[in-house]
Design a protein around this motif. Structure first.
Motif, PDB file in Angstrom:
ATOM      1  N   GLY A 270       0.760  -1.115   0.126  1.00 14.10           N
ATOM      2  CA  GLY A 270       0.015   0.317   0.067  1.00 14.10           C
ATOM      3  C   GLY A 270       0.742   1.453   0.049  1.00 14.10           C
ATOM      4  N   THR A 271       2.284   1.273   0.153  1.00 10.89           N
ATOM      5  CA  THR A 271       3.016   2.215   0.200  1.00 10.89           C
ATOM      6  C   THR A 271       3.078   2.835  -1.235  1.00 10.89           C
ATOM      7  OG1 THR A 271       4.327   1.607   1.960  1.00 10.89           O
ATOM      8  CG2 THR A 271       5.210   3.376   0.746  1.00 10.89           C
ATOM      9  N   ALA A 272       3.085   4.166  -1.461  1.00 13.37           N
ATOM     10  CA  ALA A 272       3.032   4.537  -3.028  1.00 13.37           C
ATOM     11  C   ALA A 272       4.519   5.025  -3.194  1.00 13.37           C
ATOM     12  CB  ALA A 272       2.140   5.616  -2.937  1.00 13.37           C
ATOM     13  N   ALA A 273       4.690   4.784  -4.680  1.00 11.41           N
ATOM     14  CA  ALA A 273       6.135   5.486  -5.029  1.00 11.41           C
ATOM     15  C   ALA A 273       6.019   6.892  -5.415  1.00 11.41           C
ATOM     16  CB  ALA A 273       6.513   4.616  -6.295  1.00 11.41           C
ATOM     17  N   PHE A 274       4.597   7.126  -6.105  1.00 14.43           N
ATOM     18  CA  PHE A 274       4.173   8.718  -6.234  1.00 14.43           C
ATOM     19  C   PHE A 274       2.703   8.702  -6.625  1.00 14.43           C
ATOM     20  CE2 PHE A 274       5.232   6.440 -10.369  1.00 14.43           C
ATOM     21  CZ  PHE A 274       3.892   6.609 -10.921  1.00 14.43           C
ATOM     22  N   ARG A 275       2.176   9.709  -6.382  1.00 11.27           N
ATOM     23  CA  ARG A 275       0.782  10.173  -6.611  1.00 11.27           C
ATOM     24  C   ARG A 275       0.733  11.233  -7.860  1.00 11.27           C
ATOM     25  NH1 ARG A 275      -0.723  10.821  -1.604  1.00 11.27           N
ATOM     26  NH2 ARG A 275      -0.437  12.929  -1.514  1.00 11.27           N
TER      27      ARG A 275
ATOM     28  N   VAL B 163      -1.723  21.038 -27.889  1.00 10.89           N
ATOM     29  CA  VAL B 163      -2.416  19.666 -28.017  1.00 10.89           C
ATOM     30  C   VAL B 163      -2.478  19.297 -26.547  1.00 10.89           C
ATOM     31  CG1 VAL B 163      -2.121  17.285 -28.750  1.00 10.89           C
ATOM     32  CG2 VAL B 163      -1.624  19.087 -30.287  1.00 10.89           C
ATOM     33  N   ILE B 164      -3.717  18.793 -26.283  1.00  7.40           N
ATOM     34  CA  ILE B 164      -3.896  18.059 -24.778  1.00  7.40           C
ATOM     35  C   ILE B 164      -3.973  16.837 -25.110  1.00  7.40           C
ATOM     36  CG2 ILE B 164      -5.439  18.027 -22.793  1.00  7.40           C
ATOM     37  CD1 ILE B 164      -3.425  20.384 -23.030  1.00  7.40           C
ATOM     38  N   LEU B 165      -3.161  15.841 -24.234  1.00  2.00           N
ATOM     39  CA  LEU B 165      -3.614  14.170 -24.275  1.00  2.00           C
ATOM     40  C   LEU B 165      -3.949  13.790 -23.421  1.00  2.00           C
ATOM     41  CD1 LEU B 165       0.378  13.423 -25.438  1.00  2.00           C
ATOM     42  CD2 LEU B 165      -1.480  13.502 -27.022  1.00  2.00           C
ATOM     43  N   CYS B 166      -4.006  14.299 -22.123  1.00  2.00           N
ATOM     44  CA  CYS B 166      -4.894  13.903 -21.108  1.00  2.00           C
ATOM     45  C   CYS B 166      -5.265  14.847 -19.985  1.00  2.00           C
ATOM     46  CB  CYS B 166      -4.130  12.852 -20.307  1.00  2.00           C
ATOM     47  SG  CYS B 166      -5.222  11.896 -19.201  1.00  2.00           S
ATOM     48  N   ARG B 167      -6.538  14.995 -19.699  1.00  2.00           N
ATOM     49  CA  ARG B 167      -6.746  16.075 -18.558  1.00  2.00           C
ATOM     50  C   ARG B 167      -7.229  15.563 -17.241  1.00  2.00           C
ATOM     51  NH1 ARG B 167      -9.828  17.726 -23.238  1.00  2.00           N
ATOM     52  NH2 ARG B 167      -9.045  19.787 -24.048  1.00  2.00           N
ATOM     53  N   ASN B 168      -6.887  16.037 -16.262  1.00  2.00           N
ATOM     54  CA  ASN B 168      -7.085  15.773 -15.011  1.00  2.00           C
ATOM     55  C   ASN B 168      -6.998  14.392 -14.435  1.00  2.00           C
ATOM     56  OD1 ASN B 168      -8.080  18.617 -14.610  1.00  2.00           O
ATOM     57  ND2 ASN B 168     -10.323  18.169 -15.578  1.00  2.00           N
ATOM     58  N   LEU B 169      -5.735  13.754 -14.927  1.00  2.00           N
ATOM     59  CA  LEU B 169      -5.524  12.452 -14.510  1.00  2.00           C
ATOM     60  C   LEU B 169      -5.110  12.298 -13.122  1.00  2.00           C
ATOM     61  CD1 LEU B 169      -4.840   9.407 -15.473  1.00  2.00           C
ATOM     62  CD2 LEU B 169      -2.564  10.314 -16.290  1.00  2.00           C
ATOM     63  N   SER B 170      -5.758  11.341 -12.295  1.00  2.00           N
ATOM     64  CA  SER B 170      -5.360  11.045 -10.896  1.00  2.00           C
ATOM     65  C   SER B 170      -5.181   9.732 -10.582  1.00  2.00           C
ATOM     66  CB  SER B 170      -6.353  11.622  -9.953  1.00  2.00           C
ATOM     67  OG  SER B 170      -6.457  13.107 -10.159  1.00  2.00           O
ATOM     68  N   PHE B 171      -4.133   9.020 -10.365  1.00  2.00           N
ATOM     69  CA  PHE B 171      -3.832   7.827  -9.919  1.00  2.00           C
ATOM     70  C   PHE B 171      -2.623   7.750  -9.083  1.00  2.00           C
ATOM     71  CE2 PHE B 171      -0.934   7.974 -13.406  1.00  2.00           C
ATOM     72  CZ  PHE B 171      -0.117   6.649 -13.055  1.00  2.00           C
ATOM     73  N   GLN B 172      -2.176   6.450  -8.474  1.00  2.09           N
ATOM     74  CA  GLN B 172      -0.815   6.398  -7.871  1.00  2.09           C
ATOM     75  C   GLN B 172      -0.375   4.872  -7.910  1.00  2.09           C
ATOM     76  OE1 GLN B 172      -1.924   7.060  -3.659  1.00  2.09           O
ATOM     77  NE2 GLN B 172      -2.261   4.985  -3.121  1.00  2.09           N
ATOM     78  N   LEU B 173       0.814   4.950  -8.203  1.00  3.19           N
ATOM     79  CA  LEU B 173       1.666   3.538  -7.953  1.00  3.19           C
ATOM     80  C   LEU B 173       2.020   3.206  -6.749  1.00  3.19           C
ATOM     81  CD1 LEU B 173       2.652   1.374 -10.042  1.00  3.19           C
ATOM     82  CD2 LEU B 173       4.774   2.693  -9.958  1.00  3.19           C
ATOM     83  N   GLU B 174       1.277   2.125  -6.022  1.00  2.39           N
ATOM     84  CA  GLU B 174       1.546   1.563  -5.028  1.00  2.39           C
ATOM     85  C   GLU B 174       2.219   0.427  -4.747  1.00  2.39           C
ATOM     86  OE1 GLU B 174      -2.506   0.026  -3.024  1.00  2.39           O
ATOM     87  OE2 GLU B 174      -2.451   2.210  -3.263  1.00  2.39           O
ATOM     88  N   CYS B 175       2.857  -0.040  -3.944  1.00  2.55           N
ATOM     89  CA  CYS B 175       3.485  -1.216  -3.799  1.00  2.55           C
ATOM     90  C   CYS B 175       2.658  -2.346  -3.658  1.00  2.55           C
ATOM     91  CB  CYS B 175       4.419  -1.462  -2.378  1.00  2.55           C
ATOM     92  SG  CYS B 175       5.260  -2.583  -2.135  1.00  2.55           S
TER      93      CYS B 175
ATOM     94  N   VAL C 131       6.517  12.808 -18.180  1.00  8.68           N
ATOM     95  CA  VAL C 131       5.846  13.803 -17.554  1.00  8.68           C
ATOM     96  C   VAL C 131       6.279  13.614 -15.925  1.00  8.68           C
ATOM     97  CG1 VAL C 131       3.829  15.266 -16.460  1.00  8.68           C
ATOM     98  CG2 VAL C 131       4.092  14.840 -19.087  1.00  8.68           C
ATOM     99  N   ILE C 132       5.909  12.125 -15.686  1.00 14.48           N
ATOM    100  CA  ILE C 132       6.172  11.415 -14.350  1.00 14.48           C
ATOM    101  C   ILE C 132       7.801  11.502 -13.975  1.00 14.48           C
ATOM    102  CG2 ILE C 132       6.160   9.318 -13.013  1.00 14.48           C
ATOM    103  CD1 ILE C 132       3.877   8.438 -14.608  1.00 14.48           C
ATOM    104  N   ASN C 133       8.448  11.348 -14.958  1.00 12.82           N
ATOM    105  CA  ASN C 133       9.839  11.589 -15.107  1.00 12.82           C
ATOM    106  C   ASN C 133      10.458  12.743 -15.059  1.00 12.82           C
ATOM    107  OD1 ASN C 133      12.089  10.044 -14.080  1.00 12.82           O
ATOM    108  ND2 ASN C 133      12.941   9.847 -16.281  1.00 12.82           N
ATOM    109  N   ARG C 134       9.665  14.011 -15.012  1.00 15.79           N
ATOM    110  CA  ARG C 134       9.914  15.561 -15.138  1.00 15.79           C
ATOM    111  C   ARG C 134      10.891  15.525 -16.510  1.00 15.79           C
ATOM    112  NH1 ARG C 134      12.288  17.023  -9.521  1.00 15.79           N
ATOM    113  NH2 ARG C 134      13.964  15.437  -9.911  1.00 15.79           N
TER     114      ARG C 134
ATOM    115  N   PHE D  23       7.365   9.855  -3.277  1.00 17.67           N
ATOM    116  CA  PHE D  23       7.684   9.357  -2.022  1.00 17.67           C
ATOM    117  C   PHE D  23       8.690   8.693  -1.795  1.00 17.67           C
ATOM    118  CE2 PHE D  23       2.992   9.696  -2.620  1.00 17.67           C
ATOM    119  CZ  PHE D  23       2.703  10.909  -1.763  1.00 17.67           C
ATOM    120  N   LEU D  24       9.444   8.384  -2.671  1.00 13.74           N
ATOM    121  CA  LEU D  24      10.889   7.728  -2.836  1.00 13.74           C
ATOM    122  C   LEU D  24      11.964   8.484  -3.223  1.00 13.74           C
ATOM    123  CD1 LEU D  24       9.636   4.362  -4.030  1.00 13.74           C
ATOM    124  CD2 LEU D  24      10.641   4.845  -1.626  1.00 13.74           C
ATOM    125  N   PRO D  25      13.214   8.527  -2.805  1.00 14.10           N
ATOM    126  CA  PRO D  25      14.388   9.170  -3.353  1.00 14.10           C
ATOM    127  C   PRO D  25      14.665   8.368  -4.693  1.00 14.10           C
ATOM    128  CG  PRO D  25      14.919   8.024  -0.834  1.00 14.10           C
ATOM    129  CD  PRO D  25      13.732   7.674  -1.382  1.00 14.10           C
ATOM    130  N   ALA D  26      14.985   9.543  -5.294  1.00 11.28           N
ATOM    131  CA  ALA D  26      15.214   9.024  -7.104  1.00 11.28           C
ATOM    132  C   ALA D  26      16.624   8.489  -7.144  1.00 11.28           C
ATOM    133  CB  ALA D  26      15.143  10.466  -7.829  1.00 11.28           C
TER     134      ALA D  26
END
Length: 595
Positions: free
Chosen positions: A371-376, A389-401, A421-424, A436-439
């Motif tokens: 249940g611990t998340a890597a990112f949200r 161009v917009i590919l996705c709007r208002n996306l919300s989810f998390q990657l959890e263990c 985008v997730i990887n900046r 929530f985790l060191p890179a």
């Protein structure tokens, strides 16, 4: 180029300046040799002739030694400068992901690789040749003006000075277009070299198309564009070179014109012929060397065009890198609050809205629980940089263990874009991402769609992005993982983990082998989370099963992008993107993977 006052570059410059000043003393005495020979020969002084010959030989040998030393120290200085400047550029270029921003998004600067390699080399080499002459020329000019005034009065130095001013004005007018076209030439050189590099990197793909004819045509177009600019450059250099050479040779007769005036006026009527010959010879040397000091500055104008062109390109690179770094420093941690219906095209150009977690919130991989998340991802809207161009709007989810997520959708819908985008690597329009985790590779590791391999041994490919200083002995595990993915033959081909230093891994491995080696890298690091972008598209279904099953055995939670239906069974949730802004997150109920 001068990192500190006590740096090697500063010490070398001071030493080079001292050698150059000593050389000028020797040159002055060598320049007086003809006048002294005129005197001893005119008076038939045999002993004086012998002494003068010995002194002349010693002075010439000393000049040869000093000149060689100057060239050697100048070469060492050039190497020191190139090292300092290249490392300074590298520290900016490889900071965070600026190299990606510059090559893939910003593109203000053309051919950054050429600027760091060839332009830096040209700048440092030319600058090492002209720096000391530029420094000592004013002092030499002052001294030889004094010596010329003693022989000819004010007429000699004034005529030389006027001559120099006229030549300088003409050369300045002719130099400007040369600098401009030198800049264009370097740009075209980079484009031409890049075209050859493009074919070298993709030689096999091109060969399957048998596209030699069309690639020859396109490469010749790049060549012709370069040659056209070079032709325009040499046309403009023609007038500049004519002006410089004319100044050199006209200056050589100016000394005799200057000394002729006082001679014809009778100023030297009372001295002996031998002394007059010596005086004329000395004055000729002083005046000619004074002109030489001025014309040296004129001659340096040609090299200054190279320096100015290279310095402009390097300065532009530094400025752009600094701007990109400032943008990242300014905006990291900033949350964009523009509403979904209020974004504009300008909003797309904002930098990533990623919130770095507070230090006390960071969790080490070893402490993770279910249940611990890597990112949200929270209310994220994104599209290609510098595009409306917009590919996705208002996306919300998390990657959890313990919960594997599969990202699906048609080609071009924004699956790989989401990972950027997730990887900046890409900016978002709205929303933010909480990490929530060191890179670090032990926490989360990305396997991009196109595997990346650096130069070096097989061990270095497996350890990447860590280096030898982080090495923990574990050859048995490396061999085990290589054998598990069917790459035992690669070990034999390379000659072991530490061989193959000069291999081009992209030429030596097939696409499937490259993907399998990427998974060996993943297994070696054993991160808590892995993000896989089409990471098994080049392997068969049996190998795909081995790879994903072993990820589960190592407790690696994955976020996968994939088109294959065969990967569904390894995941718990499906994030589907439609490419026009919509998305859905649903459980995968047809999961049939065996425990």
């Amino acid at each position: 180029m001068f990192p500190a006052w006590k740096s090697l570059a500063v010490i070398l410059c001071i030493f080079l300046l001292g050698l150059s000043l000593l050389e000028q003393v020797i040159i002055y005495n060598i320049g007086l040799i003809p006048s002294k020979y005129y005197k001893v020969l005119g008076t038939k002084d045999k002993d004086g002739f012998k002494n003068q010959t010995v002194i002349a030989v010693l002075l010439i040998l000393a000049e040869a030694f000093i000149k060689s030393s100057i060239l050697y120290v100048g070469g060492v200085l050039y190497i020191a400068w190139r090292g300092n400047l290249s490392k300074a550029l590298h520290s900016l270029y490889f900071k965070d992901t600026l190299y990606y921003q510059m090559n893939n998004i910003d593109k203000t600067v053309d051919n950054p690789d050429q600027r760091i390699t060839q332009d830096v080399d040209k700048l440092c080499n030319q600058f090492s040749l002209i720096l000391i002459p530029l420094i000592i020329s004013p002092f030499l000019i002052g001294y030889y003006i004094y010596q010329a005034a003693k022989s000819t009065g004010y007429l000699g130095p004034v005529s030389v000075f006027v001559f120099f001013i006229v030549a300088t004005v003409i050369n300045k007018f002719l130099m400007s277009p040369v600098v401009r076209y030198f800049y264009y030439q370097e740009q075209k050189e980079g484009d031409f070299r890049f075209k050859h590099m493009q074919l070298r990197v993709n030689a096999e793909s091109a060969a399957f198309y048998s596209c030699g004819t069309i690639e020859e045509k396109k490469t010749n177009e790049k060549l012709q564009s370069l040659l056209s600019v070079q032709h325009k450059l040499i046309q403009r250099e023609y007038l500049l070179n004519f002006s410089i050479k004319a100044a050199d040779y006209l200056g050589s007769i100016l000394s005799y014109v200057a000394i002729a005036v006082p001679i014809f006026l009778g100023t030297y009527d009372g001295i002996k012929p031998a002394d007059l010959s010596a005086l004329i010879s000395k004055n000729a040397f002083v005046t000619i060397y004074l002109i030489s000091c001025f014309t040296t500055l004129i001659d340096l104008s040609t090299k200054l065009t190279d320096v100015a062109g290279a310095a402009h390109r390097i300065g532009q690179l530094l400025e752009t890198l600094g701007t990109l770094q400032d943008q990242q420093n300014e905006h990291y941690g900033f949350v964009q609050t523009v509403g979904e219906d209020h974004y504009t095209e300008a909003d797309i150009n904002l930098v990533p809205r990623v919130i770095p977690p507070a230090e006390e919130e960071l969790v080490e991989a070893s402490d993770l629980q279910s249940g611990t998340a890597a990112f949200r991802v929270d209310n994220l809207t994104y599209g290609p940089p510098k595009s409306s161009v917009i590919l996705c709007r208002n996306l919300s989810f998390q990657l959890e263990c313990g919960v594997n997520v599969l990202v699906t959708g048609d080609s071009g819908c924004g699956k790989s874009s989401l990972l950027r985008v997730i990887n900046r690597l890409w900016p978002s329009v709205t929303g933010h991402i909480d990490s929530f985790l060191p890179a670090e590779p032990k926490n989360i590791l990305y396997l991009p769609q196109k595997p990346y391999f650096t130069n070096g041994s097989l061990r270095e490919q497996i350890m990447f992005p860590l280096t030898d200083e982080h090495f923990v002995p574990g050859d048995e595990k490396m061999y085990e993982y290589l054998d598990k993915v069917g790459l035992k033959g690669v070990v034999e081909r390379t000659g072991g983990l530490d061989a193959g230093q000069n291999w081009n891994w992209y030429n030596e491995l097939s696409p499937g082998e490259m993907q399998r080696l990427s998974f060996v890298r993943l297994f070696y690091h054993k991160p808590a989370f892995a993000i896989l972008d089409e990471a098994t598209c080049q392997v068969n279904h049996n190998m795909e099963d081995i790879l994903y099953t072993f990820c589960a055995e190592l407790n690696i939670t994955v976020l996968s992008v994939g088109h294959r239906s065969s990967v569904r069974k390894y995941h718990d949730l499906e994030l589907q993107l439609d490419g026009v802004g919509g998305w859905s997150l649903t459980p995968i109920t047809d999961n049939v993977i065996n425990p």
